[in-house]
Enzyme design. Structure first.
Site, mmCIF file in Angstrom:
data_model
loop_
_atom_site.group_PDB
_atom_site.id
_atom_site.type_symbol
_atom_site.label_atom_id
_atom_site.label_comp_id
_atom_site.label_asym_id
_atom_site.label_seq_id
_atom_site.Cartn_x
_atom_site.Cartn_y
_atom_site.Cartn_z
ATOM 1 N N SER A 1 110.161 10.837 100.749
ATOM 2 C CA SER A 1 111.530 11.270 100.482
ATOM 3 C C SER A 1 112.263 11.412 101.812
ATOM 4 O O SER A 1 112.306 10.451 102.587
ATOM 5 C CB SER A 1 111.530 12.575 99.682
ATOM 6 O OG SER A 1 112.837 12.880 99.220
ATOM 7 N N THR A 2 112.811 12.578 102.127
ATOM 8 C CA THR A 2 113.595 12.757 103.339
ATOM 9 C C THR A 2 112.800 12.359 104.584
ATOM 10 O O THR A 2 111.708 12.846 104.821
ATOM 11 C CB THR A 2 114.039 14.227 103.487
ATOM 12 O OG1 THR A 2 114.641 14.653 102.274
ATOM 13 C CG2 THR A 2 115.019 14.390 104.629
ATOM 14 N N HIS B 1 112.551 7.956 97.663
ATOM 15 C CA HIS B 1 113.740 8.498 97.011
ATOM 16 C C HIS B 1 114.977 7.973 97.743
ATOM 17 O O HIS B 1 115.228 8.333 98.890
ATOM 18 C CB HIS B 1 113.726 10.027 97.051
ATOM 19 C CG HIS B 1 112.574 10.631 96.321
ATOM 20 N ND1 HIS B 1 112.069 11.887 96.624
ATOM 21 C CD2 HIS B 1 111.804 10.160 95.295
ATOM 22 C CE1 HIS B 1 111.061 12.164 95.808
ATOM 23 N NE2 HIS B 1 110.872 11.125 94.999
ATOM 24 N N MET C 1 111.082 16.680 101.112
ATOM 25 C CA MET C 1 111.201 18.013 100.534
ATOM 26 C C MET C 1 110.714 18.006 99.086
ATOM 27 O O MET C 1 110.835 17.004 98.381
ATOM 28 C CB MET C 1 112.660 18.471 100.601
ATOM 29 C CG MET C 1 112.923 19.866 100.042
ATOM 30 S SD MET C 1 112.096 21.157 100.979
ATOM 31 C CE MET C 1 113.249 21.376 102.336
ATOM 32 N N ASP D 1 107.236 16.311 94.597
ATOM 33 C CA ASP D 1 106.998 15.063 93.887
ATOM 34 C C ASP D 1 105.843 14.302 94.550
ATOM 35 O O ASP D 1 105.822 14.108 95.762
ATOM 36 C CB ASP D 1 108.265 14.199 93.894
ATOM 37 C CG ASP D 1 108.150 12.983 92.997
ATOM 38 O OD1 ASP D 1 107.411 13.059 91.992
ATOM 39 O OD2 ASP D 1 108.808 11.957 93.290
#
Length: 341
Positions: A165-166, A191, A284, A287
């Site tokens: 993600s991030t 993501h 973050m 998931d």
């Protein structure tokens, strides 16, 4: 009761309209305080020192100096989490390479709904960015192993599943560029907004030795090929004979995301078992943690990015804490582990 500290935000955009849209939207959240706005990097430079923001949003296309050059020049001197706010363009990936933490697409200001979605997403990313580690531009200081010297793959029938993600776009790029052509097939959930997933895949295809594409229904996972989940589709693998086929499908968000890392990992656990390797990278939330645990319980080897090299040590931390991670390591060691595990 102690009063929670507000996140101090600075907005940099040459458009008065967008500066005001962002300022009003962010000010609606009680945990955020817009401390300054700037119309270009030179205006921003002075205000950063004056207002000491926690997070900065930054446009890309601006007069006098573009946002990417500004980020490159700023971060070595001032470690400030930056979220790029831009129109749909591959330039956002240049900004991420320069050291930005995340990006968000500018809305259609004529659409109230578009602006509302934009502000909600930006607020969430600002809150995440306030906890992010700023790495700065890519440097050669971290020692990466030579792909030519990596071990030969033990099992050519394996499949590698990666979730991020991030901070993940740069982490994925750095892993893929260090892998040799004989790498087992890789399926990735990052993501990312729908309009950027194909752009991201195409960019990786041009800059990495492996073949990279946005995944489509029916794609076969093969050696030397990498598949990026579409930004608005879940992805899972299905065993067909001795091969793995991809299924991309629409569905509700899982853990707040579509695509979801857990959806991919759980399918790999079921279909590939001990013929798979799972990797959970910076991001973050949680998931992918349960899915990675399912993979490990079915005999897969599992790797988690460590705190020091993560932009946001969230997803890997949760996975590690629940026992899903067999080996926790620095980002620079992951390519070697993938080929030697």
């Amino acid at each position: 009761m102690a009063i929670a500290k507000k996140i101090k935000v600075m907005i940099v955009d040459d458009s008065l309209v967008f500066r005001e849209v962002i300022r009003r939207g962010l000010s609606s959240d009680p945990s955020i305080e817009v401390v300054a706005v700037a119309e270009d990097p030179f205006d921003a430079r002075d205000k950063i020192l004056q207002f000491n923001p926690d997070v900065m949003t930054c446009d890309v296309e601006m007069p006098r100096m573009n946002g990417i050059d500004f980020i490159r020049r700023l971060l070595p001197q001032y470690a400030l989490p930056i979220i790029v706010v831009s129109s749909v363009s591959e330039a956002v990936f240049d900004a991420m390479k320069a050291g930005a933490v995340d990006f968000e697409t500018k809305p259609d200001v004529r659409s109230v709904r578009s602006v509302e979605i934009f502000i909600a997403e930006l607020i969430n990313k600002i809150k995440i960015a306030s906890h992010a580690k700023v790495a700065g531009p890519e440097t050669s200081q971290t020692e990466w192993r030579d792909p030519a010297k990596t071990p030969q793959v033990k099992d050519m029938g394996r499949i590698i599943a990666i979730g991020a993600s991030t901070g993940g776009t740069e982490a994925i790029y750095r892993i893929l560029k260090a892998l040799p052509l004989n790498t087992p097939g890789i399926v990735i959930v990052q993501h990312i907004p729908p309009m950027f997933s194909r752009m991201f895949a195409d960019r990786l295809n041009q800059t990495c030795p492996l073949e990279v594409k946005e995944a489509q229904n029916g794609d076969i996972v093969e050696q030397g090929r990498v598949f990026i989940a579409p930004g608005d589709r879940h992805i899972r693998v299905k065993k067909t004979g001795d091969r793995f086929k991809l299924e991309c499908f629409q569905g509700d968000k899982v853990n707040g995301h579509c695509p979801s890392v857990d959806v991919l990992f759980e399918s790999v656990a079921k279909e590939a078992g001990n013929r798979s390797i799972g990797v959970i990278l910076t991001g973050m939330g949680y998931d992918g943690a349960k899915g990675l645990l399912a993979m490990r319980r079915r005999g897969a080897r599992t790797i988690g990015q460590d705190e020091h090299s993560s932009v946001v040590y969230g997803m890997p931390k949760v996975a590690y804490e629940i026992g899903a991670v067999e080996k926790q390591t620095a980002l620079s060691d992951i390519p070697y582990l993938l080929m030697s595990t």
